[in-house]
Each structure stands twice: as structure tokens, then as C-alpha cells.
Design a protein around this motif. Structure first.
Motif, PDB file in Angstrom:
ATOM      1  N   ALA A  80       0.839  -1.207   0.000  1.00 48.14           N
ATOM      2  CA  ALA A  80       0.000   0.000   0.000  1.00 48.14           C
ATOM      3  C   ALA A  80       0.872   1.254   0.000  1.00 48.14           C
ATOM      4  N   GLY A  81       1.938   1.235   0.758  1.00 43.70           N
ATOM      5  CA  GLY A  81       2.845   2.387   0.815  1.00 43.70           C
ATOM      6  C   GLY A  81       3.458   2.696  -0.532  1.00 43.70           C
ATOM      7  N   TYR A  82       3.859   1.653  -1.260  1.00 49.86           N
ATOM      8  CA  TYR A  82       4.429   1.858  -2.597  1.00 49.86           C
ATOM      9  C   TYR A  82       3.423   2.552  -3.504  1.00 49.86           C
ATOM     10  N   TYR A  83       2.195   2.020  -3.539  1.00 48.52           N
ATOM     11  CA  TYR A  83       1.195   2.605  -4.428  1.00 48.52           C
ATOM     12  C   TYR A  83       0.768   4.002  -3.966  1.00 48.52           C
ATOM     13  N   PHE A  84       0.515   4.169  -2.683  1.00 49.56           N
ATOM     14  CA  PHE A  84       0.077   5.481  -2.184  1.00 49.56           C
ATOM     15  C   PHE A  84       1.146   6.532  -2.432  1.00 49.56           C
ATOM     16  N   TRP A  85       2.383   6.210  -2.127  1.00 46.82           N
ATOM     17  CA  TRP A  85       3.481   7.158  -2.319  1.00 46.82           C
ATOM     18  C   TRP A  85       3.603   7.523  -3.802  1.00 46.82           C
ATOM     19  N   SER A  86       3.470   6.526  -4.679  1.00 46.08           N
ATOM     20  CA  SER A  86       3.592   6.776  -6.120  1.00 46.08           C
ATOM     21  C   SER A  86       2.408   7.584  -6.648  1.00 46.08           C
ATOM     22  N   TRP A  87       1.194   7.181  -6.283  1.00 47.62           N
ATOM     23  CA  TRP A  87       0.007   7.870  -6.793  1.00 47.62           C
ATOM     24  C   TRP A  87      -0.092   9.284  -6.271  1.00 47.62           C
ATOM     25  N   ARG A  88       0.205   9.464  -4.995  1.00 52.26           N
ATOM     26  CA  ARG A  88       0.082  10.799  -4.405  1.00 52.26           C
ATOM     27  C   ARG A  88       1.241  11.705  -4.819  1.00 52.26           C
ATOM     28  N   GLY A  89       2.406  11.148  -4.994  1.00 51.88           N
ATOM     29  CA  GLY A  89       3.579  11.957  -5.293  1.00 51.88           C
ATOM     30  C   GLY A  89       3.641  12.435  -6.730  1.00 51.88           C
ATOM     31  N   ALA A  90       3.638  11.473  -7.667  1.00 49.51           N
ATOM     32  CA  ALA A  90       3.822  11.831  -9.070  1.00 49.51           C
ATOM     33  C   ALA A  90       2.654  11.413  -9.949  1.00 49.51           C
ATOM     34  N   GLY A  91       1.694  10.686  -9.378  1.00 50.60           N
ATOM     35  CA  GLY A  91       0.590  10.177 -10.185  1.00 50.60           C
ATOM     36  C   GLY A  91       1.006   8.977 -11.016  1.00 50.60           C
ATOM     37  N   GLN A  92       2.182   8.422 -10.717  1.00 52.94           N
ATOM     38  CA  GLN A  92       2.711   7.307 -11.491  1.00 52.94           C
ATOM     39  C   GLN A  92       3.504   6.368 -10.599  1.00 52.94           C
ATOM     40  N   THR A  93       3.325   5.069 -10.818  1.00 52.56           N
ATOM     41  CA  THR A  93       4.227   4.094 -10.229  1.00 52.56           C
ATOM     42  C   THR A  93       5.405   3.940 -11.191  1.00 52.56           C
ATOM     43  N   ILE A  94       6.375   3.138 -10.825  1.00 52.38           N
ATOM     44  CA  ILE A  94       7.516   2.929 -11.724  1.00 52.38           C
ATOM     45  C   ILE A  94       7.054   2.253 -13.016  1.00 52.38           C
ATOM     46  N   GLY A  95       6.150   1.278 -12.900  1.00 53.65           N
ATOM     47  CA  GLY A  95       5.610   0.619 -14.087  1.00 53.65           C
ATOM     48  C   GLY A  95       4.828   1.579 -14.963  1.00 53.65           C
ATOM     49  N   MET A  96       4.064   2.458 -14.340  1.00 51.88           N
ATOM     50  CA  MET A  96       3.296   3.448 -15.095  1.00 51.88           C
ATOM     51  C   MET A  96       4.236   4.426 -15.803  1.00 51.88           C
ATOM     52  N   ARG A  97       5.332   4.743 -15.164  1.00 46.27           N
ATOM     53  CA  ARG A  97       6.310   5.640 -15.777  1.00 46.27           C
ATOM     54  C   ARG A  97       6.905   5.014 -17.039  1.00 46.27           C
ATOM     55  N   ALA A  98       7.221   3.720 -16.926  1.00 49.99           N
ATOM     56  CA  ALA A  98       7.814   3.012 -18.065  1.00 49.99           C
ATOM     57  C   ALA A  98       6.855   2.960 -19.251  1.00 49.99           C
ATOM     58  N   VAL A 103      -2.125   8.571 -13.453  1.00 46.52           N
ATOM     59  CA  VAL A 103      -3.439   8.490 -12.826  1.00 46.52           C
ATOM     60  C   VAL A 103      -3.703   9.793 -12.077  1.00 46.52           C
ATOM     61  N   ALA A 104      -4.922  10.266 -12.190  1.00 47.85           N
ATOM     62  CA  ALA A 104      -5.331  11.490 -11.499  1.00 47.85           C
ATOM     63  C   ALA A 104      -6.859  11.515 -11.451  1.00 47.85           C
ATOM     64  N   SER A 105      -7.389  12.502 -10.776  1.00 49.31           N
ATOM     65  CA  SER A 105      -8.841  12.691 -10.782  1.00 49.31           C
ATOM     66  C   SER A 105      -9.248  13.154 -12.179  1.00 49.31           C
ATOM     67  N   PRO A 106     -10.539  13.103 -12.518  1.00 46.25           N
ATOM     68  CA  PRO A 106     -10.968  13.527 -13.864  1.00 46.25           C
ATOM     69  C   PRO A 106     -10.563  14.956 -14.224  1.00 46.25           C
ATOM     70  N   GLU A 107     -10.355  15.802 -13.219  1.00 50.80           N
ATOM     71  CA  GLU A 107      -9.938  17.185 -13.479  1.00 50.80           C
ATOM     72  C   GLU A 107      -8.425  17.307 -13.640  1.00 50.80           C
ATOM     73  N   GLY A 108      -7.711  16.207 -13.482  1.00 51.01           N
ATOM     74  CA  GLY A 108      -6.257  16.237 -13.596  1.00 51.01           C
ATOM     75  C   GLY A 108      -5.551  16.566 -12.297  1.00 51.01           C
ATOM     76  N   VAL A 109      -6.267  16.479 -11.188  1.00 53.63           N
ATOM     77  CA  VAL A 109      -5.703  16.794  -9.870  1.00 53.63           C
ATOM     78  C   VAL A 109      -5.181  15.513  -9.223  1.00 53.63           C
ATOM     79  N   GLN A 110      -4.116  15.653  -8.469  1.00 54.63           N
ATOM     80  CA  GLN A 110      -3.530  14.543  -7.731  1.00 54.63           C
ATOM     81  C   GLN A 110      -4.604  13.802  -6.922  1.00 54.63           C
TER      82      GLN A 110
END
Length: 164
Positions: A80-98, A103-110
Motif C-alpha cells: 500500500a505504501g508503494y502505491y500510495f506514495w507513487s500515486w500521491r507523489g507523481a501520479g505514477q508508479t515505476i511501471g506506469m512511468r515506463a 493516474v489522477a482525478s478527472p480534473e487532472g488533480v492529484q
């Protein structure tokens, strides 16, 4: 030949397809595997110092070393920490970055903490039913999976970086 304008906001980006999302999940599982190995090593060290582990390698019984509700709760916190830190920090996990996903809210907000929790609770269900929660995206124009719908979030495909 006309040059296409690059999107200027999150809402103008195309929705991410199921294939890319599953590929990013595979990348993330590799990262999580490494994090869980490190966590297991540290947990074993702490438990052996403070808990007096009773491992029995002669009997091939390692269950006293690698089981228990405390160890399992810690593993859940690592994931959970990995995903929360990734989603809240950059909106991307390492896999999503690759795979250039965000990921963000429909308005583009964290994502908020509530959205992160909802994604984390529903995503395992999306996988547990033979991936039906992910494949649901094929039936929708916005490519939303069950955890996107539950958390009111969107996964978008980022443009390729421009070469200089």
C-alpha cells in the motif's frame, strides 16, 4: 504536412488502454517483489533479535520465521505504501512511468487519500475475478476499470518525449 498539437492538460490526453495498464502492473509486481524481499529480510532480522525465532531448517519448517499476522500486516503496508506514495507523489508508479501512464482525478488533480484507498481496495478484486475488472475497460469509451470507477480516477497516456 501539418504538425499535431501536443495536449496541454491532463483532460486532453488519451485514455490508457488495458494492455498498457496490465504491462505496467507486471513491472510494478517486479518492483514490489524486490521491496517485499527487503522487508522480509529486515523483518527476520528484527524478529530474530527481539523475538527469538524458532526456525527449524532440519525439519524444513520455516513457518515460525516467515508467517504471522504481524509479518502479513507489514507486507500489506509495504504494498500500500508503494502505491500510495507513487500515486500521491507523481501520479505514477515505476511501471506506469515506463509505459507513460498517469493516474489522477478527472480534473487532472492529484489523487486524494480516499481515492488511493478506494483504488487499493478495489484493484485486487479487479484482478481476483480473472482480470474482469481490468477487461471491463474494453467495454467503455473512457477505458475505466472497476478501481477507476470506484475511486473516481482516470488513467491517461502521456505523450512521447520530444527529441532534441
Amino acid at each position: 504536412m501539418t504538425q499535431q498539437q501536443s495536449p496541454t492538460s491532463f483532460t486532453e490526453l488519451p485514455y490508457a488502454g488495458v494492455g498498457r495498464r496490465l504491462a505496467a502492473l507486471v513491472y510494478d509486481l517486479l518492483i514490489l517483489g524486490g521491496l517485499l524481499v527487503v522487508y522480509g529480510f529486515l523483518a527476520m532480522m528484527v524478529a530474530s533479535v527481539f523475538g527469538g525465532l524458532d526456525c527449524r531448517p532440519d525439519e524444513l519448517d520455516y513457518s515460525p520465521c516467515v508467517s504471522g499476522p504481524l509479518l502479513q500486516a507489514g507486507m500489506i503496508l509495504v504494498v500500500a505504501g508503494y502505491y500510495f506514495w507513487s500515486w500521491r507523489g507523481a501520479g505514477q508508479t515505476i511501471g506506469m512511468r515506463a509505459w507513460r501512464l498517469m493516474v489522477a482525478s478527472p480534473e487532472g488533480v492529484q489523487l486524494s487519500w480516499t481515492q488511493c484507498v478506494m483504488r487499493a481496495l478495489v484493484a485486487p478484486v479487479s484482478i481476483a475475478v480473472f482480470g474482469a475488472g481490468y477487461f471491463w475497460g474494453w467495454t467503455r469509451t473512457d477505458r475505466a476499470s472497476w478501481h477507476d470507477l470506484a475511486s473516481d480516477s482516470q488513467v491517461r497516456l502521456l505523450p512521447k518525449p520530444t527529441k532534441k
